[in-house]
Design an enzyme around this catalytic site. Structure first.
Site, PDB file in Angstrom:
ATOM      1  N   ARG A  90      31.939  56.968  37.232  1.00  0.00           N
ATOM      2  CA  ARG A  90      31.327  57.388  38.513  1.00  0.00           C
ATOM      3  C   ARG A  90      30.699  58.776  38.316  1.00  0.00           C
ATOM      4  O   ARG A  90      31.351  59.792  38.533  1.00  0.00           O
ATOM      5  CB  ARG A  90      32.384  57.427  39.616  1.00  0.00           C
ATOM      6  CG  ARG A  90      33.034  56.089  39.856  1.00  0.00           C
ATOM      7  CD  ARG A  90      34.066  56.086  40.957  1.00  0.00           C
ATOM      8  NE  ARG A  90      34.902  54.906  40.808  1.00  0.00           N
ATOM      9  CZ  ARG A  90      34.555  53.674  41.180  1.00  0.00           C
ATOM     10  NH1 ARG A  90      33.399  53.472  41.766  1.00  0.00           N
ATOM     11  NH2 ARG A  90      35.366  52.649  40.979  1.00  0.00           N
ATOM     12  N   CYS A 142      33.974  50.558  44.370  1.00  0.00           N
ATOM     13  CA  CYS A 142      32.509  50.676  44.444  1.00  0.00           C
ATOM     14  C   CYS A 142      31.993  50.225  45.809  1.00  0.00           C
ATOM     15  O   CYS A 142      31.076  50.829  46.370  1.00  0.00           O
ATOM     16  CB  CYS A 142      31.841  49.844  43.355  1.00  0.00           C
ATOM     17  SG  CYS A 142      32.318  50.342  41.698  1.00  0.00           S
TER      18      CYS A 142
HETATM   19  C1  BEZ Z   1      36.372  49.346  41.562  1.00  0.00           C
HETATM   20  O1  BEZ Z   1      37.207  48.908  42.337  1.00  0.00           O
HETATM   21  O2  BEZ Z   1      35.269  49.720  41.916  1.00  0.00           O
HETATM   22  C2  BEZ Z   1      36.730  49.410  40.097  1.00  0.00           C
HETATM   23  C3  BEZ Z   1      38.030  49.723  39.769  1.00  0.00           C
HETATM   24  C4  BEZ Z   1      38.368  49.774  38.416  1.00  0.00           C
HETATM   25  C5  BEZ Z   1      37.399  49.505  37.458  1.00  0.00           C
HETATM   26  C6  BEZ Z   1      36.103  49.232  37.829  1.00  0.00           C
HETATM   27  C7  BEZ Z   1      35.764  49.184  39.144  1.00  0.00           C
END
Ligand code: BEZ
Length: 237
Positions: free
Chosen positions: A137, A54
């Site tokens: 997402r 993110c």
């Molecule tokens: C992230 O790194 O944004 C992420 C990865 C796995 C689950 C939720 C967020």
């Protein structure tokens, strides 16, 4: 808000009016999509604040915000976190994170707080097979009349391709502005597809090469559309 009998809100679809909501964001309250009338908007969700994928996405979106703005497109983010978490995360990004040449990145577009998941559920961003507490997402492209024009979904583990997000926006605007469709992997400057022949006469004329088109067969004809013409019409100077 439309509800099915089992109390599940149906997911919005391409061609639907973007569902309305009011929300608190890092840039104050918004009344969506009414506040964005006249602009394109990309409404996107991300799973959680202070997570690496993110963070890379937010830095990329923020560094492209001006590019999107020049194509009359505003950005609005959402995650199932509270306002103070959002503020702390965005401050952390600006103060501490340097990634792929991006640093000191200030996220100026609104990030919606959605602890209740009301907005995430309204837009089908909670997909329990992936996570029942984090939004996937999702990306909604909404046009200046508040109509959803494209929906993309990515899982938690996969960061989005921002070239594709920008390409999609320009392809949608090109289709509207020039009355054409865009073929596989189209980029500005590539040939575009003209609407199919609507009569046997037109089909015949096209195959006889009378229209200055390139026809692969009567139903598949393209024409030149120079990049400069696309940008002249779509991109603000
Ligand atoms: C992230 O790194 O944004 C992420 C990865 C796995 C689950 C939720 C967020």
């Amino acid at each position: 808000m439309e509800q099915l009998t089992n109390n599940v809100t149906p997911m919005p679809r391409i061609g639907d009016k973007a569902p309305s909501f009011k929300a608190v964001t890092t840039q104050g309250e918004i009344n969506f999509p009414e506040d964005y009338k006249g602009s394109w908007v990309i409404l996107f969700s991300h799973p959680a604040d202070f997570t690496p994928v993110c963070t890379s996405e937010f830095m990329t979106f923020a560094s492209m915000e001006e590019q999107f703005a020049k194509a009359n497109c505003k950005l609005v983010g959402l995650s199932v976190d509270g306002l103070y978490s959002h503020i702390a995360w965005l401050r952390n990004i600006k103060e501490k994170i340097e990634y792929k040449g991006m640093k000191n990145i200030e996220v100026k577009f609104p990030l919606i707080e959605d602890i209740t998941m009301n907005v995430a559920k309204l837009y089908g961003m909670i997909q329990p097979g992936e996570s029942s507490t984090k939004a996937v997402r999702a990306v909604f492209f909404i046009d200046p009349n508040g109509i959803i024009r494209t929906i993309l979904y990515y899982p938690l583990s996969c960061g989005r391709n921002f070239d594709e997000l920008y390409r999609t926006l320009i392809a949608l605007q090109t289709a509207d502005a020039f009355g054409v469709a865009t073929p596989a992997d189209w980029r500005p400057g590539d040939d575009v597809i003209v609407p199919p022949a609507g009569s046997c006469g037109t089909a015949k004329e096209r195959m006889e090469g009378k229209d200055n088109l390139t026809c692969y067969d009567w139903y598949f004809c393209t024409k030149k559309l120079p990049k400069e013409e696309v940008f002249e019409k779509i991109i603000k100077k």
